[in-house]
Enzyme design. Structure first.
Site, short mmCIF file in Angstrom:
data_model
loop_
_atom_site.label_atom_id
_atom_site.label_comp_id
_atom_site.label_asym_id
_atom_site.label_seq_id
_atom_site.Cartn_x
_atom_site.Cartn_y
_atom_site.Cartn_z
N ASP A 1 -1.04 1.43 -4.06
CA ASP A 1 -2.18 0.70 -4.65
C ASP A 1 -3.38 1.27 -4.83
O ASP A 1 -4.39 0.52 -5.27
CB ASP A 1 -2.35 -0.84 -3.71
CG ASP A 1 -2.87 -0.47 -2.36
OD1 ASP A 1 -2.65 0.67 -2.02
OD2 ASP A 1 -3.60 -1.16 -1.90
N SER B 1 0.74 -1.08 0.15
CA SER B 1 0.05 0.03 0.02
C SER B 1 1.03 1.02 0.09
O SER B 1 1.85 1.48 -0.69
CB SER B 1 -0.85 -0.13 1.29
OG SER B 1 -2.02 1.02 1.09
N ASP C 1 -5.67 2.33 -3.32
CA ASP C 1 -6.95 2.06 -2.45
C ASP C 1 -7.21 3.29 -1.83
O ASP C 1 -8.36 3.76 -1.52
CB ASP C 1 -6.99 1.06 -1.28
CG ASP C 1 -5.69 1.08 -0.51
OD1 ASP C 1 -4.82 1.93 -0.41
OD2 ASP C 1 -5.81 0.45 0.55
N ASP D 1 -2.15 6.42 -3.45
CA ASP D 1 -0.73 5.70 -2.83
C ASP D 1 -0.46 4.62 -3.75
O ASP D 1 -0.92 4.49 -4.83
CB ASP D 1 -1.26 5.30 -1.58
CG ASP D 1 -2.34 4.19 -1.44
OD1 ASP D 1 -2.75 4.07 -2.38
OD2 ASP D 1 -2.55 3.53 -0.26
#
Length: 418
Positions: free
Chosen positions: A226, A89, A228, A224
């Protein structure tokens, strides 16, 4: 404890490579069809191969997305048994890890995580004639089309987009352009290195405000590693803190029941009924399964239950552009309640021991103290050797007082361990 507040994250090492193989087999023990994707880190391809090898050895069918954001993998998981995302992440590039997803997009619950940890102790090997198989799928196109069906810009918008060289690079630029936005892209390639720190903090984005103003953009959206998470800037080039982004989405969507975390501002309670959870998007999504119509964390995770129970920074980016096409975001923010909120973090060798010395039942949930005019929260990071202190007050003086009280409580606990 293997799982943190949002999946498994560790410094890259031979141990993590071995763990990835065993996690793949453990997931396959309870699922016959699994979607797998990865972020852009240089270590993600290796870990993906390890996870997939474990799944195949236990007889599972694997649907491979290749490089894709976590919410894209979650969307693809709808018609399978589980999803697995290789990512750390927003953590630094030297980290990597695994997020496990349910078909509704929600992260594995504490009970499911415990089941995986138990399964790691067993052997899940299948015979040669019962091995699994891999099929590639185009998850990105399907996710993009699903968002375009729900988002509609009412007029022309120019948006600055910084993907941070993360997985959002493969979908968000094309998505926003298809929605009708003029996109000014920054760091929108998958070169495997991050041109800036992955976490979308204001301190990591000193160049964005000037670009927004110079290009007369209506907003900026930031991902960020990934995707999400999504953070943003308004048309004046001001960074929008997560608490006010939470309020902006709730107001625009007319959501009256909001789930957020214990470290979010008191201000949200002035515009919606609120339930709070421990820090971590998995706790927010789990609560939303039984209550609420919108949820999120001030760190940039936004969950839209009518869309998915996975934090979807891609959907949030498109939605912000829709809002910018209808409202002056800056004017809306200026009308919102605002208190002083302070956040600090400290590297500590044994954060969990310190938190237990403070009386925390779960170190990552932390200890929260409050009165009528303010509060502070002290908690161990779920992914790094840090303790985080958050404090808020109705006045700057009160916020400072609560932060100092948190410091004092932390120092007292540290001394008890010396």
């Amino acid at each position: 404890m293997l799982f943190g507040s949002s999946g498994i994250r560790q410094e890259f090492s031979p141990g993590l490579v071995d763990l990835a193989l065993r996690i793949g087999a453990a997931i396959a023990a309870g699922a016959s069809g699994i979607v797998v994707g990865r972020d852009t880190r240089t270590t993600s391809e290796l870990l993906e191969h390890c996870v997939v090898s474990g799944m195949l050895s236990a007889g599972a069918g694997v649907y491979s997305c290749g490089i894709a954001p976590t919410p894209t993998v979650a969307h693809a998981t709808r018609n399978t048994d589980a999803g697995c995302m290789i990512t750390a992440s927003h953590n630094p590039e030297s980290y990597n890890g695994v997020k496990l997803l349910n078909p509704d997009g929600s992260s594995f619950t504490l009970r499911q995580q415990a089941g995986i940890e138990d399964a790691l102790r067993a052997t899940h090997w299948k015979n040669w004639d019962d091995q699994g198989h891999v099929r590639p799928i185009d998850a990105v196109d399907a996710h993009r089309e699903a968002i375009l069906e729900k988002v509609s810009l009412s007029g022309p918008v120019t948006a600055v987009l910084d993907c941070g060289n993360g997985a959002g690079s493969v979908i968000t630029p094309d998505l926003l352009a298809a929605a009708g936005a003029t996109v000014i892209g920054l760091n929108c390639n998958v070169m495997g290195r991050f041109a800036r720190p992955s976490e979308p903090l204001e301190a990591n984005l000193p160049y964005i405000g000037e670009i927004v103003r110079r290009r007369d953009a209506a907003c900026a959206v930031i991902h960020d590693g990934d995707a999400d998470r999504m953070m943003a800037f308004d048309e004046r080039g001001r960074y929008i803190d997560g608490d006010h982004l939470l309020m902006l989405f709730a107001k625009y969507l007319d959501r009256k029941r909001v789930v957020t975390t214990v470290d979010a501002s008191m201000a949200i309670e002035e515009i919606a009924e609120v339930r709070r959870t421990p820090v971590g998007d998995s706790f927010v999504s789990e609560e939303l399964l039984s209550w609420g119509d919108f949820g999120g964390e001030a760190s940039g995770s936004w969950i839209f239950p009518r869309h998915s129970y996975c934090p979807d920074g891609i959907y949030a980016a498109a939605l912000l552009c829709e809002i910018a096409s209808e409202w002056s975001i800056a004017e809306e923010l200026d009308r919102m309640p605002r208190y002083t909120l302070l956040r600090e973090s400290y590297r500590i060798a044994s954060p969990r021991e310190v938190m237990r010395a403070m009386g925390a039942e779960e170190p990552t949930h932390g200890v929260r103290c409050e009165d009528e005019d303010g509060w502070y929260l002290i908690r161990a990071s779920g992914t790094e050797p840090k303790v985080r202190i958050t404090a808020e007050g109705r006045t700057p003086a009160k916020a400072k007082e609560m932060l100092e009280a948190g410091h004092a409580a932390l120092e007292k606990a540290k001394h008890t361990l010396e």
